[in-house]
Design a protein around this motif. Structure first.
Motif, mmCIF file in Angstrom:
data_model
loop_
_atom_site.group_PDB
_atom_site.id
_atom_site.type_symbol
_atom_site.label_atom_id
_atom_site.label_comp_id
_atom_site.label_asym_id
_atom_site.label_seq_id
_atom_site.Cartn_x
_atom_site.Cartn_y
_atom_site.Cartn_z
ATOM 1 N N SER A 1 82.462 22.504 31.772
ATOM 2 C CA SER A 1 82.569 23.838 31.156
ATOM 3 C C SER A 1 81.902 24.922 32.000
ATOM 4 C CB SER A 1 81.988 23.824 29.740
ATOM 5 O OG SER A 1 80.663 23.352 29.753
ATOM 6 N N GLY A 2 81.070 24.518 32.979
ATOM 7 C CA GLY A 2 80.486 25.525 33.872
ATOM 8 C C GLY A 2 78.972 25.652 33.804
ATOM 9 N N PHE B 1 85.898 28.207 42.741
ATOM 10 C CA PHE B 1 85.777 27.258 43.849
ATOM 11 C C PHE B 1 87.177 26.974 44.376
ATOM 12 C CE2 PHE B 1 82.112 26.018 41.145
ATOM 13 C CZ PHE B 1 81.093 26.191 42.073
HETATM 14 N N1 LIG Z 1 81.566 22.782 44.628
HETATM 15 C C1 LIG Z 1 82.637 22.708 43.844
HETATM 16 N N2 LIG Z 1 83.882 22.693 44.354
HETATM 17 C C2 LIG Z 1 84.986 22.644 43.588
HETATM 18 N N3 LIG Z 1 84.939 22.630 42.227
HETATM 19 C C3 LIG Z 1 83.723 22.638 41.645
HETATM 20 C C4 LIG Z 1 82.517 22.677 42.417
HETATM 21 N N4 LIG Z 1 81.457 22.675 41.555
HETATM 22 C C5 LIG Z 1 81.980 22.640 40.318
HETATM 23 N N5 LIG Z 1 83.330 22.620 40.365
HETATM 24 C C6 LIG Z 1 84.251 22.626 39.210
HETATM 25 O O1 LIG Z 1 83.875 23.685 38.368
HETATM 26 C C7 LIG Z 1 83.982 23.299 36.989
HETATM 27 C C8 LIG Z 1 82.634 23.454 36.300
HETATM 28 O O2 LIG Z 1 81.744 22.494 36.844
HETATM 29 P P1 LIG Z 1 80.218 22.372 36.384
HETATM 30 O O3 LIG Z 1 79.578 21.324 37.232
HETATM 31 O O4 LIG Z 1 79.597 23.703 36.367
HETATM 32 O O5 LIG Z 1 80.389 21.843 34.874
HETATM 33 P P2 LIG Z 1 79.289 21.293 33.869
HETATM 34 O O6 LIG Z 1 79.507 21.982 32.584
HETATM 35 O O7 LIG Z 1 77.933 21.398 34.488
HETATM 36 O O8 LIG Z 1 79.721 19.760 33.759
HETATM 37 P P3 LIG Z 1 78.810 18.448 33.528
HETATM 38 O O9 LIG Z 1 78.267 18.530 32.131
HETATM 39 O O10 LIG Z 1 79.770 17.327 33.711
HETATM 40 O O11 LIG Z 1 77.729 18.475 34.588
HETATM 41 C C9 LIG Z 1 84.507 21.872 36.994
HETATM 42 O O12 LIG Z 1 85.914 21.916 36.844
HETATM 43 C C10 LIG Z 1 84.131 21.369 38.382
HETATM 44 O O13 LIG Z 1 85.031 20.363 38.797
#
Ligand SMILES: Nc1ncnc2c1ncn2[C@@H]1O[C@H](COP(=O)(O)OP(=O)(O)OP(=O)(O)O)[C@@H](O)[C@H]1O
Length: 353
Positions: A100-101, A69
């Motif tokens: 973590s993604g 991103f």
């Molecule tokens: N649309 C976006 N634009 C910029 N960065 C993003 C975007 N979506 C996610 N990120 C970044 O990508 C990384 C992974 O995010 P993601 O939401 O997949 O994590 P997650 O494991 O689902 O977290 P959580 O448990 O908090 O929901 C993070 O650093 C987040 O800030």
């Protein structure tokens, strides 16, 4: 681990690549391996070429998946070469620290987002190469999706039954062409998920748990191959969360639907067959649970934790292991007859080499 006879075995701290040695003698990485003969190399190449392609038999296949991103000129690598295979009929959970993604991966699998690089396919659909038409069909017929926020899953001005009928109307699938058939299927799904009593209620007249179970019925309406859910029990108390998770289990066991749930809820993570942990945008480890019967006929669930080895042979050592042995930059690998030994560097002072 949960109280019902579950045993957890510690994660394996073995590591990826060490040269095989003739006759099974331990070989330490760093010694020059004996060169393989040309004929042997040709045989290995042919074996790899003729073997099944990566993920060929899996319903979901992610191969070195990358998602970058860019926000305000800053790049965030949400997925950094993630490999994941999910078989048809699996009931599995994705866990991992915040950021973590996990949601990024789920959105890609749901067809809501497109990876930057790598390969991903679900039910034969190539998620990087779908045109708008096949993406729409994919989202209507191949995957069902459930959000954490109950209000996001159901249209507030429709009853539960009407919400379930809607995706069938939109997809216009031949088998469910008639209104009567669609109504009957909605009633059947709400019944299987234990929310028949909500059929004629609007979401505002249903509890959070009932709304999530109705949302699972909506997700199942077009008989998808896989149902994806992002923190589906995140807004619920633990008793209600258990009922909602029971609905996923029912969908998996009675309808054969593959279920992938992102969760922070330990009781959900403990109740699935396989829990994959994501760390820094890659799969890091997984726990597999099997029911075993001992010599007295006593059933117990045995949970075993594995470190995952990616397609390039890399693995992540668990952080608590590396900290316990003060492993920083490099380790010594020794190939044994049936395992690989990983030892801390015995010359740590030279680690700046
Ligand atoms: N649309 C976006 N634009 C910029 N960065 C993003 C975007 N979506 C996610 N990120 C970044 O990508 C990384 C992974 O995010 P993601 O939401 O997949 O994590 P997650 O494991 O689902 O977290 P959580 O448990 O908090 O929901 C993070 O650093 C987040 O800030």
């Amino acid at each position: 681990m949960s109280a019902h006879g579950t045993t957890e075995e510690p994660g394996s701290g073995t590591a990826g690549t060490a040269e095989p040695s003739a006759g099974g003698t331990p070989t330490t990485r760093g010694q020059a391996p004996a060169p393989a003969s040309l004929a042997e190399l040709e045989r290995q190449v042919a074996e790899r070429r003729d073997g099944p392609a990566y993920g060929q038999d899996s319903l979901i296949s992610c191969d070195r998946l990358v998602r970058i991103f860019t926000a305000d000129g800053v790049e965030v690598q949400a997925l950094q070469g993630l490999d994941l295979l999910v078989g048809k009929g699996e009931l599995m959970a994705l866990v991992g620290a915040s950021g973590s993604g996990k949601s990024t991966l789920l959105n890609i699998l749901a067809g809501l987002d497109v990876p930057t690089a790598g390969a991903a396919s679900v039910g034969g659909y190539d998620l990087l190469a779908m045109d708008a038409k096949s993406r729409l069909r994919y989202r209507r017929e191949v995957v069902g999706f459930i959000w954490q926020q109950t209000a996001r899953n159901l249209l507030p001005y429709l009853t539960a039954a009407q919400n379930v009928v809607l995706p069938m109307q939109l997809s216009g699938r031949g088998g469910l062409r008639h209104k009567r058939q669609r109504t009957a299927r909605a009633a059947e799904l709400l019944g299987i998920l234990g929310v028949s009593h909500c059929a004629d209620r609007h979401p505002a007249q249903m509890s959070g748990g009932e709304q999530q179970r109705a949302a699972i019925a909506v997700a199942l309406a077009n008989d998808p191959d896989v149902v994806l859910a992002d923190e589906p029990t995140g807004e619920l108390d633990s008793a209600t969360a258990e009922q909602v998770f029971g609905a996923f289990r029912t969908a998996n066991e009675q309808l054969g639907t593959t279920v992938v749930v992102v969760t922070h809820d330990q009781s959900v993570a403990d109740a699935v067959h396989r829990t994959v942990a994501i760390r820094d945008g890659r799969t890091a480890s997984e726990v597999v649970r099997r029911t075993e019967i001992d010599e007295h006929g006593q059933e117990s669930v045995v949970a075993r934790e594995y470190a995952t080895v990616d397609r390039a042979g890399r693995l992540q050592l668990p952080r608590d292991y590396t900290e316990a042995l003060e492993i920083r930059r490099r380790v010594l690998l020794e190939l044994q007859q049936d395992h690989i030994t990983v030892r801390p560097d015995d010359h740590p002072a030279q680690q700046q080499d």
